[in-house]
Scaffold this motif. Structure first.
Motif, PDB file in Angstrom:
ATOM      1  N   GLY A 124       0.808  -1.317   0.138  1.00 21.78           N
ATOM      2  CA  GLY A 124      -0.048  -0.013   0.015  1.00 21.78           C
ATOM      3  C   GLY A 124       0.958   1.325  -0.007  1.00 21.78           C
ATOM      4  N   ASP A 125       2.087   1.205   0.320  1.00 19.01           N
ATOM      5  CA  ASP A 125       3.026   2.351   0.536  1.00 19.01           C
ATOM      6  C   ASP A 125       3.078   2.802  -1.395  1.00 19.01           C
ATOM      7  N   ILE A 126       3.163   4.070  -1.299  1.00 20.73           N
ATOM      8  CA  ILE A 126       3.722   4.698  -2.650  1.00 20.73           C
ATOM      9  C   ILE A 126       5.116   5.427  -2.313  1.00 20.73           C
ATOM     10  N   ILE A 127       6.140   5.020  -3.283  1.00 24.46           N
ATOM     11  CA  ILE A 127       7.608   5.428  -3.014  1.00 24.46           C
ATOM     12  C   ILE A 127       7.987   6.232  -4.315  1.00 24.46           C
ATOM     13  N   ASN A 128       8.751   7.257  -4.026  1.00 23.07           N
ATOM     14  CA  ASN A 128       9.452   7.818  -4.995  1.00 23.07           C
ATOM     15  C   ASN A 128      10.829   7.449  -5.056  1.00 23.07           C
ATOM     16  N   VAL A 129      11.562   6.976  -6.193  1.00 22.67           N
ATOM     17  CA  VAL A 129      13.118   6.805  -6.043  1.00 22.67           C
ATOM     18  C   VAL A 129      13.604   7.579  -7.145  1.00 22.67           C
ATOM     19  N   ASP A 130      14.421   8.506  -6.636  1.00 22.90           N
ATOM     20  CA  ASP A 130      15.055   9.560  -7.477  1.00 22.90           C
ATOM     21  C   ASP A 130      16.440   9.257  -7.449  1.00 22.90           C
ATOM     22  N   VAL A 131      16.892   8.911  -8.826  1.00 24.42           N
ATOM     23  CA  VAL A 131      18.461   8.597  -9.253  1.00 24.42           C
ATOM     24  C   VAL A 131      18.995   9.676 -10.048  1.00 24.42           C
ATOM     25  N   SER A 132      20.253  10.086  -9.636  1.00 27.09           N
ATOM     26  CA  SER A 132      21.183  11.001 -10.344  1.00 27.09           C
ATOM     27  C   SER A 132      22.283  10.179 -10.493  1.00 27.09           C
ATOM     28  N   THR A 133      22.985  10.498 -11.773  1.00 28.06           N
ATOM     29  CA  THR A 133      24.112   9.816 -12.232  1.00 28.06           C
ATOM     30  C   THR A 133      25.075  10.629 -12.726  1.00 28.06           C
ATOM     31  N   ILE A 134      26.395  10.307 -12.453  1.00 35.27           N
ATOM     32  CA  ILE A 134      27.660  11.192 -13.045  1.00 35.27           C
ATOM     33  C   ILE A 134      28.491  10.156 -13.848  1.00 35.27           C
ATOM     34  N   LEU A 135      28.269  10.432 -15.263  1.00 33.07           N
ATOM     35  CA  LEU A 135      29.372   9.623 -16.029  1.00 33.07           C
ATOM     36  C   LEU A 135      30.316  10.482 -16.849  1.00 33.07           C
ATOM     37  N   ASP A 136      31.694  10.252 -16.702  1.00 33.99           N
ATOM     38  CA  ASP A 136      32.466  11.003 -17.246  1.00 33.99           C
ATOM     39  C   ASP A 136      32.391  12.632 -17.043  1.00 33.99           C
ATOM     40  N   GLY A 137      31.782  13.031 -15.788  1.00 34.97           N
ATOM     41  CA  GLY A 137      31.668  14.248 -15.426  1.00 34.97           C
ATOM     42  C   GLY A 137      30.497  15.045 -16.046  1.00 34.97           C
ATOM     43  N   TYR A 138      29.514  13.924 -16.553  1.00 34.56           N
ATOM     44  CA  TYR A 138      28.163  14.321 -17.202  1.00 34.56           C
ATOM     45  C   TYR A 138      27.057  13.888 -16.129  1.00 34.56           C
ATOM     46  N   TYR A 139      26.007  14.809 -15.882  1.00 30.67           N
ATOM     47  CA  TYR A 139      25.023  14.467 -14.867  1.00 30.67           C
ATOM     48  C   TYR A 139      23.795  14.011 -15.801  1.00 30.67           C
ATOM     49  N   SER A 140      22.985  13.124 -15.123  1.00 30.52           N
ATOM     50  CA  SER A 140      21.500  12.895 -15.526  1.00 30.52           C
ATOM     51  C   SER A 140      20.677  12.723 -14.149  1.00 30.52           C
ATOM     52  N   ASP A 141      19.361  12.774 -14.194  1.00 27.20           N
ATOM     53  CA  ASP A 141      18.650  12.734 -13.159  1.00 27.20           C
ATOM     54  C   ASP A 141      17.086  12.390 -13.592  1.00 27.20           C
ATOM     55  N   ALA A 142      16.652  11.730 -12.808  1.00 24.68           N
ATOM     56  CA  ALA A 142      15.186  10.994 -13.130  1.00 24.68           C
ATOM     57  C   ALA A 142      14.685  10.323 -11.671  1.00 24.68           C
ATOM     58  N   SER A 143      13.393  10.320 -11.832  1.00 22.43           N
ATOM     59  CA  SER A 143      12.749   9.669 -10.595  1.00 22.43           C
ATOM     60  C   SER A 143      11.289   8.990 -11.184  1.00 22.43           C
ATOM     61  N   ARG A 144      11.024   7.895 -10.359  1.00 23.19           N
ATOM     62  CA  ARG A 144       9.837   7.162 -10.802  1.00 23.19           C
ATOM     63  C   ARG A 144       9.214   6.987  -9.413  1.00 23.19           C
ATOM     64  N   MET A 145       7.638   6.994  -9.447  1.00 25.05           N
ATOM     65  CA  MET A 145       6.720   6.382  -8.393  1.00 25.05           C
ATOM     66  C   MET A 145       6.678   4.964  -8.581  1.00 25.05           C
ATOM     67  N   PHE A 146       6.727   4.068  -7.416  1.00 24.44           N
ATOM     68  CA  PHE A 146       6.288   2.743  -7.509  1.00 24.44           C
ATOM     69  C   PHE A 146       5.331   2.650  -6.286  1.00 24.44           C
ATOM     70  N   ILE A 147       4.224   1.843  -6.838  1.00 26.74           N
ATOM     71  CA  ILE A 147       3.092   1.330  -5.973  1.00 26.74           C
ATOM     72  C   ILE A 147       3.534  -0.060  -5.390  1.00 26.74           C
ATOM     73  N   ILE A 148       3.390  -0.021  -4.055  1.00 28.19           N
ATOM     74  CA  ILE A 148       3.976  -1.275  -3.421  1.00 28.19           C
ATOM     75  C   ILE A 148       2.733  -2.325  -3.370  1.00 28.19           C
ATOM     76  N   GLY A 149       2.697  -3.260  -4.154  1.00 25.21           N
ATOM     77  CA  GLY A 149       1.289  -4.208  -3.918  1.00 25.21           C
ATOM     78  C   GLY A 149       0.072  -3.278  -4.376  1.00 25.21           C
ATOM     79  N   LYS A 150      -0.933  -3.257  -3.646  1.00 19.58           N
ATOM     80  CA  LYS A 150      -2.029  -2.912  -3.942  1.00 19.58           C
ATOM     81  C   LYS A 150      -2.348  -1.488  -2.881  1.00 19.58           C
ATOM     82  N   THR A 151      -2.695  -0.471  -3.424  1.00 17.10           N
ATOM     83  CA  THR A 151      -2.937   0.696  -2.784  1.00 17.10           C
ATOM     84  C   THR A 151      -4.494   1.375  -2.747  1.00 17.10           C
ATOM     85  N   SER A 152      -4.549   2.314  -2.124  1.00 19.96           N
ATOM     86  CA  SER A 152      -5.887   2.845  -1.964  1.00 19.96           C
ATOM     87  C   SER A 152      -6.150   3.600  -3.452  1.00 19.96           C
TER      88      SER A 152
END
Length: 284
Positions: A124-152
């Motif tokens: 029933g939890d909802i969670i945002n996972v926010d990932v940011s990466t540096i590769l060879d000095g270059y940055y990227s950034d994204a996040s997604r929501m995940f619903i754990i099982g069944k929620t309201s």
């Protein structure tokens, strides 16, 4: 009208390009325009794009593994191990003292949640996972929501509308439009669905640093904010709350942002490149 600062300068002796003419037109009318350094070169765009490939792969991995009973520390370890094994660095780790490799924000936590052994995902939890990466000095950034099982149904709607807000914000972002166009479209959609938009946090330029200009607010008026010019790279990451838009920062860790009424919040984020034909998504 207050004149904005002169950001766009043509190098001495250089010939005016079509891009110069367009940007100078808006600058001369008193609009805020980017500086030249915010326009990424093809080589920089390629670097950011490669960083984005790893960032997306990290989120795909989380999507395949995330489940009830897992601690947010396990998500952090997964993100760290995958990122480092692909020759990249998790951008959040030690950023201004942030202790972990990823932000995990559950239910009423808006953003900047710190992974912990003690925080166990429940049905029933909802969670945002926010990932940011540096590769060879270059940055990227994204996040997604995940619903754990069944929620309201209410939480499900919040997660869906937050994603729609990102998509609507994308459509509103056009070359030689304005940052305010994005926020205006997002806020309208959130309000129409009975939700509010967090005002204290925003999207941002990204690529050569973790946070660059412009600030991309998710509310506001059309035709305001910085001019959107091809070659700019930035995030759109609307934080949509079920109740009030007001938030506070947890004093215990000075990072975790929580809704003031402790009702749930949801957020989705991509990194985008502005092209002559509209936005290209660099991280999913």
């Amino acid at each position: 009208m207050m004149r904005n600062k002169i950001n766009w300068r043509v190098p001495k002796g250089a010939e005016l390009t079509e891009l110069d003419k367009k940007v100078l037109y808006f600058q001369n009318k008193g609009h805020l325009v980017p500086s030249r350094k915010l326009i990424k070169t093809p080589e920089q765009i390629e670097g950011i794009r490669r960083s984005g490939v790893i960032n997306t792969a990290v989120l795909d991995l989380v999507a395949s593994e995330i489940k009830a009973g897992m601690s947010t520390a396990e998500i952090d370890k997964m993100v760290y191990d995958f990122t480092v094994s692909h020759g990249a660095i998790p951008a959040p780790l030690n950023y201004e003292g942030f202790p972990k490799s990823v932000c995990t924000s559950i239910n009423e936590v808006v953003c900047h949640g710190i992974p912990s052994e003690d925080e166990i995902l429940e049905e029933g939890d909802i969670i945002n996972v926010d990932v940011s990466t540096i590769l060879d000095g270059y940055y990227s950034d994204a996040s997604r929501m995940f619903i754990i099982g069944k929620t309201s149904p209410e939480k499900e709607k919040l997660v869906r509308v937050a994603k729609e807000c990102l998509e609507i914000g994308m459509q509103a972002a056009t070359p030689f439009g304005f940052v305010g166009d994005i926020g205006n479209a997002i806020e309208k959609h959130a309000k129409k669905n009975g939700f509010s938009v967090v005002r204290d946090l925003c999207g941002h330029g990204v690529g050569l640093e973790f946070h660059e200009e412009p600030d991309v607010e998710h509310f506001g008026r059309k035709g305001t904010g910085m001019l959107l010019v091809p070659g700019m790279v930035f995030t759109i990451e609307p934080m949509i709350n079920m109740g009030t838009y007001k938030v506070f920062v947890d004093e215990e860790d000075d990072w975790t942002v929580v809704t003031e009424d402790e009702l749930p919040s949801a957020q989705w984020e991509h990194t985008f490149l502005m092209t002559e034909n509209g936005l290209e998504i660099l991280t999913y």
